[in-house]
Write a protein that holds these residues in place. Structure first.
Motif, PDB file in Angstrom:
ATOM      1  N   VAL A   1       0.837  -1.208   0.000  1.00 10.04           N
ATOM      2  CA  VAL A   1       0.000   0.000   0.000  1.00 10.04           C
ATOM      3  C   VAL A   1       0.871   1.257   0.000  1.00 10.04           C
ATOM      4  CG1 VAL A   1      -1.695   1.319   1.331  1.00 10.04           C
ATOM      5  CG2 VAL A   1      -1.912  -1.165   1.146  1.00 10.04           C
ATOM      6  N   ILE A   2       1.844   1.305   0.901  1.00  8.11           N
ATOM      7  CA  ILE A   2       2.706   2.488   1.000  1.00  8.11           C
ATOM      8  C   ILE A   2       3.571   2.615  -0.258  1.00  8.11           C
ATOM      9  CG2 ILE A   2       4.526   3.619   2.325  1.00  8.11           C
ATOM     10  CD1 ILE A   2       1.766   3.553   3.696  1.00  8.11           C
ATOM     11  N   THR A   3       4.015   1.482  -0.804  1.00 10.03           N
ATOM     12  CA  THR A   3       4.793   1.532  -2.042  1.00 10.03           C
ATOM     13  C   THR A   3       3.959   2.136  -3.165  1.00 10.03           C
ATOM     14  OG1 THR A   3       6.084  -0.399  -1.380  1.00 10.03           O
ATOM     15  CG2 THR A   3       6.104   0.165  -3.716  1.00 10.03           C
ATOM     16  N   LEU A   4       2.716   1.678  -3.308  1.00 14.22           N
ATOM     17  CA  LEU A   4       1.840   2.230  -4.340  1.00 14.22           C
ATOM     18  C   LEU A   4       1.588   3.721  -4.098  1.00 14.22           C
ATOM     19  CD1 LEU A   4      -0.016   1.761  -6.818  1.00 14.22           C
ATOM     20  CD2 LEU A   4      -1.861   1.435  -5.171  1.00 14.22           C
ATOM     21  N   MET A   5       1.336   4.094  -2.846  1.00 15.92           N
ATOM     22  CA  MET A   5       1.113   5.508  -2.531  1.00 15.92           C
ATOM     23  C   MET A   5       2.357   6.332  -2.849  1.00 15.92           C
ATOM     24  SD  MET A   5      -1.923   5.660  -1.525  1.00 15.92           S
ATOM     25  CE  MET A   5      -3.145   4.483  -1.091  1.00 15.92           C
ATOM     26  N   GLY A   6       3.532   5.796  -2.538  1.00 12.51           N
ATOM     27  CA  GLY A   6       4.781   6.491  -2.857  1.00 12.51           C
ATOM     28  C   GLY A   6       4.939   6.683  -4.351  1.00 12.51           C
ATOM     29  N   PHE A   7       4.576   5.664  -5.122  1.00 15.08           N
ATOM     30  CA  PHE A   7       4.661   5.776  -6.580  1.00 15.08           C
ATOM     31  C   PHE A   7       3.660   6.801  -7.109  1.00 15.08           C
ATOM     32  CE2 PHE A   7       6.701   1.491  -7.937  1.00 15.08           C
ATOM     33  CZ  PHE A   7       7.801   1.777  -7.152  1.00 15.08           C
ATOM     34  N   ILE A   8       2.454   6.775  -6.589  1.00 16.31           N
ATOM     35  CA  ILE A   8       1.428   7.717  -7.060  1.00 16.31           C
ATOM     36  C   ILE A   8       1.822   9.157  -6.731  1.00 16.31           C
ATOM     37  CG2 ILE A   8      -0.946   8.519  -6.694  1.00 16.31           C
ATOM     38  CD1 ILE A   8      -1.736   5.542  -6.346  1.00 16.31           C
ATOM     39  N   ILE A   9       2.094   9.421  -5.465  1.00 19.08           N
ATOM     40  CA  ILE A   9       2.404  10.791  -5.044  1.00 19.08           C
ATOM     41  C   ILE A   9       3.763  11.228  -5.577  1.00 19.08           C
ATOM     42  CG2 ILE A   9       2.766  12.312  -3.065  1.00 19.08           C
ATOM     43  CD1 ILE A   9      -0.140  11.532  -3.448  1.00 19.08           C
ATOM     44  N   GLY A  10       4.772  10.367  -5.502  1.00 15.71           N
ATOM     45  CA  GLY A  10       6.095  10.721  -6.024  1.00 15.71           C
ATOM     46  C   GLY A  10       6.057  10.979  -7.522  1.00 15.71           C
ATOM     47  N   GLY A  11       5.302  10.154  -8.243  1.00 10.50           N
ATOM     48  CA  GLY A  11       5.151  10.363  -9.686  1.00 10.50           C
ATOM     49  C   GLY A  11       4.421  11.656  -9.986  1.00 10.50           C
ATOM     50  N   PHE A  12       3.382  11.938  -9.213  1.00 14.00           N
ATOM     51  CA  PHE A  12       2.623  13.181  -9.386  1.00 14.00           C
ATOM     52  C   PHE A  12       3.527  14.394  -9.162  1.00 14.00           C
ATOM     53  CE2 PHE A  12       0.080  16.536  -7.299  1.00 14.00           C
ATOM     54  CZ  PHE A  12      -0.725  16.888  -8.378  1.00 14.00           C
ATOM     55  N   TYR A  13       4.324  14.374  -8.094  1.00 16.88           N
ATOM     56  CA  TYR A  13       5.230  15.488  -7.800  1.00 16.88           C
ATOM     57  C   TYR A  13       6.238  15.678  -8.928  1.00 16.88           C
ATOM     58  CZ  TYR A  13       3.710  15.570  -2.895  1.00 16.88           C
ATOM     59  OH  TYR A  13       2.996  15.678  -1.742  1.00 16.88           O
TER      60      TYR A  13
ATOM     61  N   PRO B   1       0.189  21.316   0.387  1.00 17.43           N
ATOM     62  CA  PRO B   1      -1.073  20.915   1.024  1.00 17.43           C
ATOM     63  C   PRO B   1      -1.398  19.436   0.779  1.00 17.43           C
ATOM     64  CG  PRO B   1      -1.399  22.878  -0.322  1.00 17.43           C
ATOM     65  CD  PRO B   1      -0.017  22.402  -0.567  1.00 17.43           C
ATOM     66  N   ILE B   2      -1.098  18.967  -0.412  1.00 23.91           N
ATOM     67  CA  ILE B   2      -1.337  17.550  -0.720  1.00 23.91           C
ATOM     68  C   ILE B   2      -0.493  16.689   0.200  1.00 23.91           C
ATOM     69  CG2 ILE B   2      -1.062  15.764  -2.490  1.00 23.91           C
ATOM     70  CD1 ILE B   2      -1.585  18.059  -4.554  1.00 23.91           C
ATOM     71  N   PHE B   3       0.766  17.063   0.379  1.00 21.76           N
ATOM     72  CA  PHE B   3       1.675  16.315   1.238  1.00 21.76           C
ATOM     73  C   PHE B   3       1.136  16.230   2.665  1.00 21.76           C
ATOM     74  CE2 PHE B   3       5.229  16.343   4.232  1.00 21.76           C
ATOM     75  CZ  PHE B   3       5.943  15.233   3.817  1.00 21.76           C
ATOM     76  N   TRP B   4       0.753  17.357   3.248  1.00 20.76           N
ATOM     77  CA  TRP B   4       0.306  17.362   4.649  1.00 20.76           C
ATOM     78  C   TRP B   4      -1.013  16.610   4.828  1.00 20.76           C
ATOM     79  CZ3 TRP B   4       4.000  17.777   7.687  1.00 20.76           C
ATOM     80  CH2 TRP B   4       5.047  18.651   7.458  1.00 20.76           C
ATOM     81  N   ILE B   5      -1.938  16.795   3.914  1.00 20.47           N
ATOM     82  CA  ILE B   5      -3.217  16.079   4.012  1.00 20.47           C
ATOM     83  C   ILE B   5      -2.990  14.581   3.866  1.00 20.47           C
ATOM     84  CG2 ILE B   5      -5.404  15.642   2.818  1.00 20.47           C
ATOM     85  CD1 ILE B   5      -5.445  18.694   2.205  1.00 20.47           C
ATOM     86  N   PHE B   6      -2.210  14.205   2.885  1.00 15.85           N
ATOM     87  CA  PHE B   6      -1.951  12.804   2.601  1.00 15.85           C
ATOM     88  C   PHE B   6      -1.280  12.116   3.789  1.00 15.85           C
ATOM     89  CE2 PHE B   6       0.691   9.469   0.699  1.00 15.85           C
ATOM     90  CZ  PHE B   6      -0.305   8.715   0.110  1.00 15.85           C
TER      91      PHE B   6
ATOM     92  N   GLU C   1      13.169  -1.447  12.380  1.00 12.71           N
ATOM     93  CA  GLU C   1      11.875  -1.341  11.701  1.00 12.71           C
ATOM     94  C   GLU C   1      11.712   0.040  11.055  1.00 12.71           C
ATOM     95  OE1 GLU C   1       9.178  -4.252  14.472  1.00 12.71           O
ATOM     96  OE2 GLU C   1       9.506  -2.195  15.144  1.00 12.71           O
ATOM     97  N   LEU C   2      11.120   0.020   9.893  1.00  9.97           N
ATOM     98  CA  LEU C   2      10.869   1.255   9.159  1.00  9.97           C
ATOM     99  C   LEU C   2       9.362   1.463   9.088  1.00  9.97           C
ATOM    100  CD1 LEU C   2      12.391   3.459   7.606  1.00  9.97           C
ATOM    101  CD2 LEU C   2      12.165   2.067   5.563  1.00  9.97           C
ATOM    102  N   GLY C   3       8.906   2.629   9.505  1.00  7.20           N
ATOM    103  CA  GLY C   3       7.482   2.944   9.487  1.00  7.20           C
ATOM    104  C   GLY C   3       7.016   3.437   8.125  1.00  7.20           C
ATOM    105  N   TYR C   4       5.757   3.872   8.076  1.00  7.78           N
ATOM    106  CA  TYR C   4       5.159   4.286   6.809  1.00  7.78           C
ATOM    107  C   TYR C   4       5.873   5.478   6.185  1.00  7.78           C
ATOM    108  CZ  TYR C   4       2.748   8.338   8.791  1.00  7.78           C
ATOM    109  OH  TYR C   4       2.470   9.538   9.361  1.00  7.78           O
ATOM    110  N   PHE C   5       6.294   6.427   6.998  1.00 13.41           N
ATOM    111  CA  PHE C   5       6.919   7.627   6.463  1.00 13.41           C
ATOM    112  C   PHE C   5       8.255   7.297   5.791  1.00 13.41           C
ATOM    113  CE2 PHE C   5       9.454  11.548   6.839  1.00 13.41           C
ATOM    114  CZ  PHE C   5       8.615  12.399   6.139  1.00 13.41           C
ATOM    115  N   GLY C   6       9.076   6.519   6.450  1.00 11.04           N
ATOM    116  CA  GLY C   6      10.369   6.131   5.886  1.00 11.04           C
ATOM    117  C   GLY C   6      10.219   5.305   4.623  1.00 11.04           C
ATOM    118  N   TRP C   7       9.261   4.371   4.646  1.00 15.06           N
ATOM    119  CA  TRP C   7       9.064   3.539   3.460  1.00 15.06           C
ATOM    120  C   TRP C   7       8.501   4.372   2.306  1.00 15.06           C
ATOM    121  CZ3 TRP C   7      11.212  -0.698   2.092  1.00 15.06           C
ATOM    122  CH2 TRP C   7      10.753  -1.351   0.952  1.00 15.06           C
TER     123      TRP C   7
END
Length: 174
Positions: A25-37, A106-111, A149-155
């Motif tokens: 889930v976090i990998t997909l979110m990273g790809f979506i948001i990172g790609g968007f940025y 704003p997208i970053f903080w909300i997300f 352990e790596l949490g959601y933010f780091g991943w």
């Protein structure tokens, strides 16, 4: 208002988040948001101008070093003048780069505040050893996660960095 946004995100991504491991889930979110940025940055900045400025900056640095080594005051003043012109052009480019930053903040903080609701103390990835930076980061935020352990933010940072680098290479962004 923010709860409405969270509800929308829950409706869109909630089923995916409940049915798959947090790593995916976090990998997909990273790809979506990172790609968007990355794409936003690509469309709002003049990449060719940025490349030219980088090349010019290297040339000016080289001239400056040569002038300092030779001790030639005339060459040094000329290099300093070029450096001032370069700084003006870089300032102009920085103004262009501020637009995507202001659009994405704003997208970053909300997300991330929305993701925190799902994965606050969840270990997304686990290393076979304690990594001192993870341990330091977790202790700074009073997290229950261990140093291995790596949490959601780091991943998220790792996955969005990867997609950002791949997209920058594909789009020839330097």
């Amino acid at each position: 208002m923010i709860e409405g946004i969270y509800q929308f995100l829950d409706d869109v991504f909630g089923p995916f988040m409940m049915n798959y491991h947090p790593l995916w889930v976090i990998t997909l979110m990273g790809f979506i948001i990172g790609g968007f940025y990355t794409l936003l940055y690509y469309f709002f900045t003049d990449i060719e101008k940025q490349k030219k400025l980088q090349k010019l900056a290297k040339e000016v640095q080289k001239e400056m070093r040569e002038a300092q080594k030779s001790g030639d005051e005339k060459k040094l003043r000329k290099a300093q003048q070029k450096q001032l012109e370069l700084m003006k052009m870089q300032s102009e480019l920085m103004k262009q780069q501020m637009v995507p930053m202001f659009l994405t903040m704003p997208i970053f903080w909300i997300f991330f505040s929305w993701l925190r609701r799902w994965y606050t103390e969840v270990a997304i990835a686990k290393a076979p050893f304690n990594f001192f930076l993870f341990d330091w980061f977790h202790s700074m935020y009073h997290s229950a996660l261990s140093g291995s352990e790596l949490g959601y933010f780091g991943w998220y940072i790792l996955s969005s960095y990867v997609i950002g680098m791949v997209l920058r290479k594909l789009l020839d962004m330097g």
